[in-house]
Scaffold this motif. Structure first.
Motif, PDB file in Angstrom:
ATOM      1  N   ARG A  98       0.811  -1.221   0.000  1.00 53.25           N
ATOM      2  CA  ARG A  98       0.000   0.000   0.000  1.00 53.25           C
ATOM      3  C   ARG A  98       0.847   1.275   0.000  1.00 53.25           C
ATOM      4  O   ARG A  98       0.309   2.368  -0.100  1.00 53.25           O
ATOM      5  CB  ARG A  98      -0.927  -0.006   1.221  1.00 53.25           C
ATOM      6  CG  ARG A  98      -1.942  -1.154   1.220  1.00 53.25           C
ATOM      7  CD  ARG A  98      -2.602  -1.291   2.581  1.00 53.25           C
ATOM      8  NE  ARG A  98      -3.298  -0.058   2.982  1.00 53.25           N
ATOM      9  CZ  ARG A  98      -3.695   0.182   4.225  1.00 53.25           C
ATOM     10  NH1 ARG A  98      -3.456  -0.707   5.184  1.00 53.25           N
ATOM     11  NH2 ARG A  98      -4.320   1.312   4.510  1.00 53.25           N
ATOM     12  N   CYS A  99       2.164   1.118   0.117  1.00 57.78           N
ATOM     13  CA  CYS A  99       3.048   2.287   0.172  1.00 57.78           C
ATOM     14  C   CYS A  99       3.520   2.679  -1.226  1.00 57.78           C
ATOM     15  O   CYS A  99       3.824   1.820  -2.055  1.00 57.78           O
ATOM     16  CB  CYS A  99       4.263   1.998   1.044  1.00 57.78           C
ATOM     17  SG  CYS A  99       3.904   1.975   2.803  1.00 57.78           S
ATOM     18  N   SER A 100       3.586   3.977  -1.443  1.00 62.54           N
ATOM     19  CA  SER A 100       4.129   4.508  -2.694  1.00 62.54           C
ATOM     20  C   SER A 100       5.329   5.386  -2.350  1.00 62.54           C
ATOM     21  O   SER A 100       5.187   6.428  -1.705  1.00 62.54           O
ATOM     22  CB  SER A 100       3.062   5.333  -3.427  1.00 62.54           C
ATOM     23  OG  SER A 100       3.589   5.871  -4.623  1.00 62.54           O
ATOM     24  N   PHE A 101       6.521   4.950  -2.775  1.00 60.75           N
ATOM     25  CA  PHE A 101       7.749   5.647  -2.422  1.00 60.75           C
ATOM     26  C   PHE A 101       8.234   6.524  -3.570  1.00 60.75           C
ATOM     27  O   PHE A 101       7.954   6.257  -4.740  1.00 60.75           O
ATOM     28  CB  PHE A 101       8.850   4.634  -2.067  1.00 60.75           C
ATOM     29  CG  PHE A 101       8.499   3.725  -0.922  1.00 60.75           C
ATOM     30  CD1 PHE A 101       8.545   4.186   0.385  1.00 60.75           C
ATOM     31  CD2 PHE A 101       8.114   2.409  -1.153  1.00 60.75           C
ATOM     32  CE1 PHE A 101       8.233   3.348   1.446  1.00 60.75           C
ATOM     33  CE2 PHE A 101       7.794   1.566  -0.110  1.00 60.75           C
ATOM     34  CZ  PHE A 101       7.847   2.037   1.195  1.00 60.75           C
ATOM     35  N   SER A 102       8.978   7.562  -3.220  1.00 63.98           N
ATOM     36  CA  SER A 102       9.599   8.389  -4.248  1.00 63.98           C
ATOM     37  C   SER A 102      10.643   7.560  -4.992  1.00 63.98           C
ATOM     38  O   SER A 102      11.091   6.510  -4.511  1.00 63.98           O
ATOM     39  CB  SER A 102      10.276   9.608  -3.615  1.00 63.98           C
ATOM     40  OG  SER A 102      11.409   9.204  -2.860  1.00 63.98           O
ATOM     41  N   ARG A 103      11.047   8.036  -6.166  1.00 69.35           N
ATOM     42  CA  ARG A 103      12.028   7.296  -6.959  1.00 69.35           C
ATOM     43  C   ARG A 103      13.343   7.157  -6.194  1.00 69.35           C
ATOM     44  O   ARG A 103      13.966   6.088  -6.198  1.00 69.35           O
ATOM     45  CB  ARG A 103      12.277   8.007  -8.285  1.00 69.35           C
ATOM     46  CG  ARG A 103      13.299   7.304  -9.177  1.00 69.35           C
ATOM     47  CD  ARG A 103      13.449   8.003 -10.512  1.00 69.35           C
ATOM     48  NE  ARG A 103      12.207   7.994 -11.257  1.00 69.35           N
ATOM     49  CZ  ARG A 103      12.071   8.513 -12.482  1.00 69.35           C
ATOM     50  NH1 ARG A 103      13.111   9.101 -13.056  1.00 69.35           N
ATOM     51  NH2 ARG A 103      10.912   8.466 -13.108  1.00 69.35           N
ATOM     52  N   ALA A 104      13.766   8.233  -5.504  1.00 72.69           N
ATOM     53  CA  ALA A 104      15.027   8.187  -4.757  1.00 72.69           C
ATOM     54  C   ALA A 104      14.954   7.173  -3.612  1.00 72.69           C
ATOM     55  O   ALA A 104      15.898   6.402  -3.389  1.00 72.69           O
ATOM     56  CB  ALA A 104      15.362   9.565  -4.208  1.00 72.69           C
ATOM     57  N   THR A 105      13.822   7.165  -2.898  1.00 72.16           N
ATOM     58  CA  THR A 105      13.674   6.206  -1.804  1.00 72.16           C
ATOM     59  C   THR A 105      13.610   4.789  -2.333  1.00 72.16           C
ATOM     60  O   THR A 105      14.192   3.869  -1.748  1.00 72.16           O
ATOM     61  CB  THR A 105      12.401   6.520  -0.987  1.00 72.16           C
ATOM     62  OG1 THR A 105      12.495   7.844  -0.457  1.00 72.16           O
ATOM     63  CG2 THR A 105      12.237   5.530   0.158  1.00 72.16           C
ATOM     64  N   GLN A 106      12.932   4.599  -3.460  1.00 70.88           N
ATOM     65  CA  GLN A 106      12.832   3.267  -4.059  1.00 70.88           C
ATOM     66  C   GLN A 106      14.220   2.735  -4.420  1.00 70.88           C
ATOM     67  O   GLN A 106      14.511   1.548  -4.227  1.00 70.88           O
ATOM     68  CB  GLN A 106      11.955   3.319  -5.307  1.00 70.88           C
ATOM     69  CG  GLN A 106      11.654   1.952  -5.922  1.00 70.88           C
ATOM     70  CD  GLN A 106      10.760   1.094  -5.050  1.00 70.88           C
ATOM     71  OE1 GLN A 106       9.768   1.567  -4.509  1.00 70.88           O
ATOM     72  NE2 GLN A 106      11.118  -0.178  -4.892  1.00 70.88           N
ATOM     73  N   ARG A 107      15.093   3.600  -4.917  1.00 71.05           N
ATOM     74  CA  ARG A 107      16.454   3.178  -5.253  1.00 71.05           C
ATOM     75  C   ARG A 107      17.206   2.733  -4.001  1.00 71.05           C
ATOM     76  O   ARG A 107      17.926   1.730  -4.015  1.00 71.05           O
ATOM     77  CB  ARG A 107      17.218   4.322  -5.934  1.00 71.05           C
ATOM     78  CG  ARG A 107      16.777   4.611  -7.347  1.00 71.05           C
ATOM     79  CD  ARG A 107      17.588   5.711  -7.973  1.00 71.05           C
ATOM     80  NE  ARG A 107      18.988   5.334  -8.126  1.00 71.05           N
ATOM     81  CZ  ARG A 107      19.934   6.159  -8.552  1.00 71.05           C
ATOM     82  NH1 ARG A 107      19.636   7.415  -8.850  1.00 71.05           N
ATOM     83  NH2 ARG A 107      21.171   5.738  -8.684  1.00 71.05           N
ATOM     84  N   LYS A 108      17.036   3.477  -2.920  1.00 74.70           N
ATOM     85  CA  LYS A 108      17.676   3.078  -1.663  1.00 74.70           C
ATOM     86  C   LYS A 108      17.156   1.730  -1.180  1.00 74.70           C
ATOM     87  O   LYS A 108      17.926   0.859  -0.766  1.00 74.70           O
ATOM     88  CB  LYS A 108      17.424   4.129  -0.577  1.00 74.70           C
ATOM     89  CG  LYS A 108      18.316   5.336  -0.624  1.00 74.70           C
ATOM     90  CD  LYS A 108      18.135   6.161   0.641  1.00 74.70           C
ATOM     91  CE  LYS A 108      19.023   7.388   0.629  1.00 74.70           C
ATOM     92  NZ  LYS A 108      18.956   8.134   1.908  1.00 74.70           N
ATOM     93  N   LEU A 109      15.857   1.582  -1.212  1.00 80.89           N
ATOM     94  CA  LEU A 109      15.257   0.335  -0.742  1.00 80.89           C
ATOM     95  C   LEU A 109      15.758  -0.850  -1.550  1.00 80.89           C
ATOM     96  O   LEU A 109      16.061  -1.916  -1.001  1.00 80.89           O
ATOM     97  CB  LEU A 109      13.732   0.425  -0.817  1.00 80.89           C
ATOM     98  CG  LEU A 109      13.054   1.455   0.089  1.00 80.89           C
ATOM     99  CD1 LEU A 109      11.555   1.482  -0.166  1.00 80.89           C
ATOM    100  CD2 LEU A 109      13.345   1.174   1.555  1.00 80.89           C
TER     101      LEU A 109
END
Length: 261
Positions: A98-109
């Motif tokens: 259900r979470c939508s992350f920013s592109r930068a956060t997605q790269r970190k994850l």
């Protein structure tokens, strides 16, 4: 884009050390890190994972707030050098449908979910046909990580101002690293041959660049999201530790400031 309200709220939490915040606000970061310097490293890791699990549980029904507060929490973990905990947190967050992350956060994850301390480091090749290598020992391309018990792999770019300040600091520690049987290997994310060579020639350890920038297969293998990034890899391929600065490296290895002549 994380709403400004959440960013300001999280900043206040970090700066003021607020305790006992109600669940409708956000995670109390100070309570996550409190007292972790006292027990052993192994105990700290277990305690931290338990606290992160509780933080995730407290926000499981608030996916927007969970997503908004994830990047500041990851940054706090990075600053304190808790990269294994960042891997644990990332693996858990990626399961939050259900979470939508920013592109930068997605790269970190993505990075922390596949690059984890204590686990095998990503496999990579230094045999790209267009690669430019400097200071490589003869016939060592395939065995570059076998030269020493440990190798510090550094990702950098000549256009990165932080890299330009960290490289001299690393060079000043080279003899101490060699004293601990740690070899150096730099992977440049440059796309300009001249800029790469101008910088790399200043430092007497092996340098590699395929001039593909962030599209470099080596950078993609590690899912590098920032430069500089440092990875201490054991001879058998195990990732011992990750760093984002020379200061973190010095603290971990107990290195001393070079004496001024």
């Amino acid at each position: 884009m994380v709403p400004l309200f959440y960013r300001l709220l999280l900043l206040c939490i970090l700066l003021l050390g607020s305790q006992g915040l109600e669940a409708q606000n956000t995670a109390a970061f100070p309570s996550i890190f409190q007292g972790l310097e006292i027990p052993t490293k192994e105990v700290s890791a277990l305690v931290l994972e338990e606290r992160l699990s509780q933080w995730l549980e407290s926000l499981k029904d608030r996916p927007g707030l969970l997503a908004a507060s994830s990047d500041p929490l990851l940054e706090a973990l990075e600053t304190k050098g808790y990269f294994k905990a960042a891997s644990f947190l990332s693996q858990q967050l990626l399961q939050q449908e259900r979470c939508s992350f920013s592109r930068a956060t997605q790269r970190k994850l993505t990075h922390y979910s596949i690059v984890e301390e204590g686990q095998p480091a990503p496999l990579f090749s230094l045999k790209h046909p267009a690669a430019i290598r400097l200071h490589f020992p003869e016939n060592s391309v395939n065995q570059i990580l076998e030269r020493a018990p440990k190798t510090l792999v550094l990702f950098w770019s000549s256009s990165c101002s932080h890299c330009q300040s960290e490289l001299p600091r690393l060079a000043a520690l080279q003899s101490q690293l060699e004293g601990q049987q740690i070899a150096l290997l730099s992977i440049s994310l440059d796309t300009d041959k001249g800029m790469y060579l101008d910088t790399a020639r200043q430092y007497a350890w092996p340098h590699y660049s395929d001039l593909l920038g962030w599209e470099s297969p080596v950078a993609q293998a590690f899912e590098v999201f920032a430069t500089p990034s440092f990875f201490l890899i054991e001879q058998g391929g195990r990732l011992e530790k990750e760093f984002l600065s020379v200061a973190q490296l010095k603290a971990y290895l107990g290195l001393e400031d070079p004496k001024k002549s």
